[in-house]
Design an enzyme around this catalytic site. Structure first.
Site, PDB file in Angstrom:
ATOM      1  CG  HIS A   1     -14.724  19.625  25.796  1.00 51.28           C
ATOM      2  ND1 HIS A   1     -14.897  20.566  26.796  1.00 51.28           N
ATOM      3  CD2 HIS A   1     -15.897  18.962  25.695  1.00 51.28           C
ATOM      4  CE1 HIS A   1     -16.126  20.464  27.267  1.00 51.28           C
ATOM      5  NE2 HIS A   1     -16.760  19.506  26.625  1.00 51.28           N
TER       6      HIS A   1
ATOM      7  CG  HIS B   1     -17.823  14.590  28.691  1.00 48.90           C
ATOM      8  ND1 HIS B   1     -16.492  14.845  28.474  1.00 48.90           N
ATOM      9  CD2 HIS B   1     -18.511  15.592  28.091  1.00 48.90           C
ATOM     10  CE1 HIS B   1     -16.379  15.978  27.774  1.00 48.90           C
ATOM     11  NE2 HIS B   1     -17.588  16.437  27.520  1.00 48.90           N
TER      12      HIS B   1
END
Lengths: 332, 332
Positions: free
Chosen positions: A219, A57
């Site tokens: 995700h 991320h």
């Protein structure tokens, strides 16, 4: 799968080495525990601010370590919670006797591992408070989550809370501020493409050429629905409407982040920001500050997310306070 | 083609509207001419610094307008030179009687249009000097270029020259500095994927799943060769070796940029920076400053480029000087 990596299993360790090589004047890395730490301790002893989560991320969280933001970030494997050992190492390293705040995105594994670490730290006499971020209005309960997922608001929360810690805010007050920020923030995202996890080697899902995944998780978890791809103007409505349906953002200054998921060109993000800001204005929302760019990403996913946070003068002052990290930098 | 745009033909205009909505406190946009201008004039009258080129490379150039960098940027259509009219409008807007420097990437159309504008500006009594950036060691002569292409070095040059202008450097000295920076910088890039120009709607080229395009141009122009995709360690050699073969970077402090082409995750860029910096150190090159991220992009291309610039103390001071733009910000 074609990626600029060595072995897929070394992606996180190699990336931290590169981060340290680039920003060694600003931060240091505990490679054994995969914890990124401020290079210099704060001038005045204060509460430590620790976050972390699965890697992939970036710049969240490792890129937000530095003056005015995080004191430490624990880098889990790609899309995998950091272990309690990592959280303990990070918290020990930054505790200066005033306690530690843990900022945790709401995924079951993350919450459990941070809680386990907090219990063990308490046994050592280190005070820990935890804030769980759950800003994603897309779905309740998801692949890795009970309750709402924690997504883009984490960036804004880490900035504001880091600034308050830098100003000497005490642990209980800092935790209260963090929870209040979480209460006042909401996010919604959409994907144009999947991401590819290095260790898996193929896209997490297949999205037909003419479809969006609305309410995507960071995700690659499923969102609310798949729908026909639309232009930027309509896409802005797909993000703005569910956020405003969930919370009233009129009447107060708002901080607005239009976030790229990793593979979206800046030209498209600005097109989207133009549409989103116009729409918000028409709905009576006043944007006082904004952030446009790749701030909380999902590897090589194309798409974007919108985060709104209700602010007031005090919160805007914390937002404007100096920050010196690889991912956010101003006033320094 | 799936993109976050409205009509493909409106991509540049819509993107500039979003840029202005996000950064209206810092810059303003002449929408008629598609010119991005500093929001506030410099405190002291000085040389104006103007650049521009085809759109699709954001934040280059529009994201580098602001204090300590560009006074104006002309946004051409995607991958298309700005017109002389745009350059004239930009130069008129920023001229304060001390002349204007044009920073032009070496593509035939760009050079011609900036030269035509300079002649017409001279007739109006506005002094113009031009620097042509041609740092790409990959190929001599290319699809849109006679001589070497101008790529990533443009970012470093705009930063350094903008700082010197802010300090009151006169036009002839500023042009000399800019040419000296160009002489001392080199770049090399590689692509993992093509980009897709909105108005075309399909990838510019097809790259098999197991191949790199080495020496890629920032518009998807062919590079030196296609070769089997390799890991980050070997990919770093593919970038470092041709740059060092072209110029000796030992013996002086070096500014190093590891640039993403738009769709490469930050995790991979840091893995690459780790490998590149290790390799440079082994070859005797001392990195004094670095920049890792998406700074001169090619829409949604995956890949990266390396730029090295030989510095000295004066150049490092210019690099470190305050800058306040959407794309680069420090000291402000």
């Amino acid at each position: 799968m074609k990626k600029l990596l060595n072995q897929a299993g070394d992606a996180v360790a190699d990336s931290l080495r590169g981060l340290e090589a680039a920003h060694g004047h600003r931060l240091r890395v505990d490679h054994e525990h995969r914890v990124v730490l401020r290079g210099q301790d704060p001038d005045v002893p204060r509460v430590g601010v620790v976050s972390g989560g699965g890697s992939g991320h970036e710049p969240l969280h490792s890129g937000y370590v530095g003056r005015g933001m995080l004191d430490a970030a624990c880098a889990g494997e790609v899309f995998t919670s950091p272990t309690p050992d990592q959280v303990i190492a990070a918290s020990r390293a930054v505790d200066q006797g005033h306690g530690v705040l843990h900022i945790v995105k709401n995924y079951t594994g993350d919450v459990l591992n941070f809680e386990m670490a907090a219990e063990l730290l308490a046994d050592e006499g280190i005070d820990v408070e935890q804030v769980v971020v759950d800003d994603d209005v897309a779905v309740t309960d998801s692949l890795y989550t009970a309750g709402r997922r924690g997504v883009g608001l984490t960036v804004l929360l880490e900035k504001v809370v880091g600034a308050a810690a830098e100003q000497g805010c005490r642990l209980t007050e800092l935790a209260a501020l963090a929870r209040s920020v979480n209460d006042r923030g909401r996010s919604m995202g959409l994907a144009l493409s999947s991401c590819t996890v290095p260790a898996v080697g193929r896209p997490t899902f297949e999205l037909p050429e003419d479809q969006f995944e609305l309410g995507i998780g960071i995700h690659g978890e499923p969102g609310r629905e798949r729908l026909r791809a639309v232009g930027a103007r309509d896409a802005a409505e797909l993000l703005v409407d569910p956020v405003l349906a969930d919370r009233d953002f009129t009447g107060s200054p708002t901080i607005c982040m239009l976030n790229g998921m990793g593979a979206t060109p800046l030209m498209e993000l600005y097109v989207m920001y133009g549409e989103v800001s116009r729409l918000l204005q028409a709905r009576g929302v006043t944007i006082a500050r904004n952030l446009v760019g790749n701030h909380a990403t999902s590897l090589d996913m194309a798409g974007c997310s919108l985060t709104l946070l209700t602010a007031d003068d005090d919160l805007l002052d914390l937002w404007d306070a100096p920050v010196d990290t690889p991912g956010l930098r101003w006033g320094c």
